[in-house]
Design a protein around this motif. Structure first.
Motif, PDB file in Angstrom:
ATOM      1  N   GLY A 212       0.785  -1.228   0.000  1.00 40.21           N
ATOM      2  CA  GLY A 212       0.000   0.000   0.000  1.00 40.21           C
ATOM      3  C   GLY A 212       0.811   1.270   0.000  1.00 40.21           C
ATOM      4  O   GLY A 212       0.247   2.370   0.018  1.00 40.21           O
ATOM      5  N   ILE A 213       2.137   1.161  -0.050  1.00 39.56           N
ATOM      6  CA  ILE A 213       2.989   2.345   0.038  1.00 39.56           C
ATOM      7  C   ILE A 213       3.085   3.083  -1.292  1.00 39.56           C
ATOM      8  O   ILE A 213       2.987   4.311  -1.343  1.00 39.56           O
ATOM      9  CB  ILE A 213       4.399   1.959   0.539  1.00 39.56           C
ATOM     10  N   HIS A 214       3.246   2.341  -2.385  1.00 42.14           N
ATOM     11  CA  HIS A 214       3.503   2.999  -3.671  1.00 42.14           C
ATOM     12  C   HIS A 214       2.371   3.944  -4.073  1.00 42.14           C
ATOM     13  O   HIS A 214       2.632   5.053  -4.540  1.00 42.14           O
ATOM     14  CB  HIS A 214       3.728   1.962  -4.765  1.00 42.14           C
ATOM     15  N   ARG A 215       1.128   3.526  -3.905  1.00 46.11           N
ATOM     16  CA  ARG A 215       0.013   4.386  -4.344  1.00 46.11           C
ATOM     17  C   ARG A 215       0.018   5.707  -3.566  1.00 46.11           C
ATOM     18  O   ARG A 215      -0.350   6.758  -4.103  1.00 46.11           O
ATOM     19  CB  ARG A 215      -1.322   3.663  -4.192  1.00 46.11           C
ATOM     20  N   GLN A 216       0.462   5.671  -2.304  1.00 47.12           N
ATOM     21  CA  GLN A 216       0.500   6.892  -1.508  1.00 47.12           C
ATOM     22  C   GLN A 216       1.696   7.772  -1.886  1.00 47.12           C
ATOM     23  O   GLN A 216       1.599   9.000  -1.860  1.00 47.12           O
ATOM     24  CB  GLN A 216       0.543   6.543  -0.023  1.00 47.12           C
ATOM     25  N   VAL A 217       2.825   7.139  -2.236  1.00 50.35           N
ATOM     26  CA  VAL A 217       3.980   7.904  -2.700  1.00 50.35           C
ATOM     27  C   VAL A 217       3.625   8.683  -3.964  1.00 50.35           C
ATOM     28  O   VAL A 217       3.997   9.847  -4.127  1.00 50.35           O
ATOM     29  CB  VAL A 217       5.187   6.966  -2.952  1.00 50.35           C
ATOM     30  N   VAL A 218       2.881   8.042  -4.859  1.00 54.16           N
ATOM     31  CA  VAL A 218       2.459   8.711  -6.098  1.00 54.16           C
ATOM     32  C   VAL A 218       1.626   9.950  -5.778  1.00 54.16           C
ATOM     33  O   VAL A 218       1.824  11.023  -6.361  1.00 54.16           O
ATOM     34  CB  VAL A 218       1.668   7.739  -6.999  1.00 54.16           C
ATOM     35  N   LYS A 219       0.684   9.826  -4.834  1.00 53.11           N
ATOM     36  CA  LYS A 219      -0.137  10.974  -4.441  1.00 53.11           C
ATOM     37  C   LYS A 219       0.716  12.096  -3.874  1.00 53.11           C
ATOM     38  O   LYS A 219       0.526  13.274  -4.188  1.00 53.11           O
ATOM     39  CB  LYS A 219      -1.169  10.542  -3.391  1.00 53.11           C
ATOM     40  N   LEU A 220       1.666  11.729  -3.019  1.00 56.67           N
ATOM     41  CA  LEU A 220       2.507  12.738  -2.384  1.00 56.67           C
ATOM     42  C   LEU A 220       3.394  13.450  -3.391  1.00 56.67           C
ATOM     43  O   LEU A 220       3.585  14.672  -3.304  1.00 56.67           O
ATOM     44  CB  LEU A 220       3.354  12.095  -1.284  1.00 56.67           C
ATOM     45  N   GLU A 221       3.938  12.719  -4.333  1.00 54.99           N
ATOM     46  CA  GLU A 221       4.814  13.347  -5.311  1.00 54.99           C
ATOM     47  C   GLU A 221       4.060  14.348  -6.173  1.00 54.99           C
ATOM     48  O   GLU A 221       4.629  15.333  -6.645  1.00 54.99           O
ATOM     49  CB  GLU A 221       5.504  12.285  -6.172  1.00 54.99           C
TER      50      GLU A 221
END
Length: 547
Positions: A212-221
């Protein structure tokens, strides 16, 4: 007929879909090189002098360096082994000597190096060895002569030669080192220091299973606008304990830190800053990570603030302040945007949303880290619960019960999954019943999690026995189930298990503490008491207050 699922219920397709194609995992593997440094050069005169001394200095520092054992003049095409070595290196150093561009092999190397720079973030440094950088970029002098020779051989409009010229221009425009009249030994020392510093900036360990980390990193970037160099950006990652704020901050840091002059991840600030002396130590630590090789000593927080403002105001830095719980920490470590150079990014993780607002971070730059969605929770739980038990068969309703108990909280899923790992179906049933259904042990467990961690066993028994609990037996059951431990006549509980217990209480009513069975935060107590007094209805006697 009972509903059964073997080992990892209903998750095979999740793992196939997400393990093989996760950009986060791919990025991590791409950045790991077999070699620390790849050296590109031309000619025996360079090898026997400058290059030989540079290689020896790097080797003495334990920096694993690739250097070709053959003279780079045989044939027109770079051999596959060199291509592979470039791809597997973290840093490339190109030594531009007078005769460098006459070799098609060397030019192929430069082209490949710049391709790796663009595609996988390879760090590239040029060294201008007795040539002017403009000769490489333009090209002029021996470089112009070499390019003209290649055009005669391959054709003036040759795409290959055009690619070489572009690679030379791009590389010659990079920041590097110009030997000129400098002492070679001094320049080599400077190069080794810089390379050492770059290699020290390594990827942080994110998580064993970063579900579940990658989808949140995309949002943050998308919030960061990494291309902008006009301002200093501060963002906050906010959420309950155990929800994965630190894990997410590490993943984001790994994704972007190479784009900054310097970077620093200060872990668990609240635990390492109990008083002003600790804050001074954190200021020193922050500066030492950003200003590598500088020995700086501070004697007060105010002195540290002045030094940070002076030393960092022209540097584009990435700074992560993890687990902040006091405005004093922010004031000492990242008091204002003017402290940092344009394009800097400051990331703050905290459980206190209001703290971010007080520090001047607007709502658009505050990201709430939420619990995992259902399929992510299932995947993470299975990775911890079934890792060493391939043949064990567990009913799906028991898995569902564990998932409901953890309620999407990553740390709860990890703790509960690890606790159940390797146990048989009857043990699952017993453990989940003890934890969630048997009121005596469940209530004692929640009371210890919310109020009594670290208190003496005698005190806990005295207090809870007045509530008609069979506390002595209940405590022993919890010890047997590894939910609590006895240490020097006190009851202790792992932080992750305590967070899980607190989360269970919070879920009784997420938005209204007054409707929960327990209240332990002072602000919640004050809010509930104020509301109850105003309502004239008297206090709700169905919850417990820690006063």
């Amino acid at each position: 007929m009972r509903d059964r699922a073997a080992t990892r219920p209903d998750t095979k397709h999740f793992e196939e879909a997400h393990q093989t194609s996760s950009p986060l995992m791919a990025a991590s593997s791409e950045l790991k090189g077999n070699y620390d440094v790849f050296l590109s050069f031309r000619g025996m005169d360079v090898r026997n002098n400058f290059l030989g001394h540079l290689y020896a200095a790097l080797d003495q520092k334990g920096i694993y360096t690739y250097i070709d054992s053959e003279e780079l003049q045989k044939g027109d095409c770079i051999k596959p082994a060199l291509m592979k070595a470039i791809e597997e290196s973290c840093i490339a150093i190109i030594i531009f000597s007078e005769d460098y561009a006459s070799s098609p092999w060397c030019l192929e190397e430069v082209e490949k190096i710049m391709e790796c720079k663009e595609q996988r973030g390879l760090t590239v440094f040029p060294v201008f060895y007795k040539v002017d950088p403009r000769e490489v970029r333009t090209p002029r002098g021996s470089y112009r002569k070499a390019i003209k020779g290649h055009e005669r051989k391959y054709g003036r409009d040759s795409e290959k030669v055009k690619r070489w010229k572009k690679a030379l221009f791009d590389t010659g425009s990079l920041s590097g080192w110009d030997l000129k009249d400098k002492v070679e030994a001094d320049l080599i020392n400077k190069i080794v220091r810089e390379i050492s510093m770059r290699l020290d900036r390594k990827l942080l360990h994110v998580a064993k299973h970063p579900v579940g980390i990658h989808r949140q990193v995309v949002k943050l970037e998308s919030m960061l606008n990494l291309e902008s160099r006009d301002d200093v950006l501060m963002i906050g990652l906010w959420g309950q304990g155990g929800v994965g704020k630190t894990t997410l901050a590490k993943a984001l840091y790994n994704d972007i830190f190479k784009g900054f002059e310097a970077s620093c991840f200060l872990a668990n600030v609240c635990e390492t800053s109990k008083d002003s002396k600790d804050l001074v130590h954190l200021q020193e630590k922050l500066l030492s990570k950003i200003l590598v090789g500088k020995e700086l000593t501070m004697f007060s927080v105010d002195g540290g603030i002045n030094l940070m403002q002076h030393r960092l105001c022209h540097k584009r830095v990435l700074l992560v302040l993890d687990n902040v719980n006091d405005i004093k920490q922010l004031n000492a470590l990242a008091g204002g945007r003017e402290w940092f150079g344009k394009g800097s990014i400051i990331i703050i993780t905290t459980r206190d949303n209001h703290l971010l607002t007080v520090h001047g971070i607007d709502e658009d730059h505050i990201y709430e880290v939420k619990t995992l969605v259902n399929w992510e929770a299932l995947e993470l739980f299975n990775k911890h619960a079934f890792v060493r038990s391939k043949e064990i068969v567990i009913r799906r309703d028991l898995v569902d019960s564990a998932l409901r108990y953890a309620n999407g909280l990553p740390l709860a899923l990890e703790v509960l999954g690890s606790f159940l790992c390797g146990r048989r179906e009857q043990e699952w049933e017993s453990a989940l019943n003890k934890l969630a259904k048997k009121d005596n042990e469940k209530e004692i467990f929640l009371d210890i999690a919310c109020f009594f961690k670290g208190r003496s066993i005698e005190y806990i028994i005295d207090v809870l026995n007045t509530c008609d609990f069979d506390t002595t037996i209940g405590v022993e059951v919890l010890v047997e189930k590894s939910l609590i431990t006895k240490e020097r006549k006190t009851v202790q509980m792992h932080d992750l298990i305590q967070l899980m217990g607190m989360n269970i209480v919070k879920q009784e009513c997420h938005d209204d503490p007054g409707r929960r069975s327990r209240i332990w935060l002072c602000e919640d107590v004050c809010d509930v008491l104020s509301e109850e007094m105003v309502s004239f209805g008297g206090l709700n006697t169905d919850f417990t207050l820690l006063l």
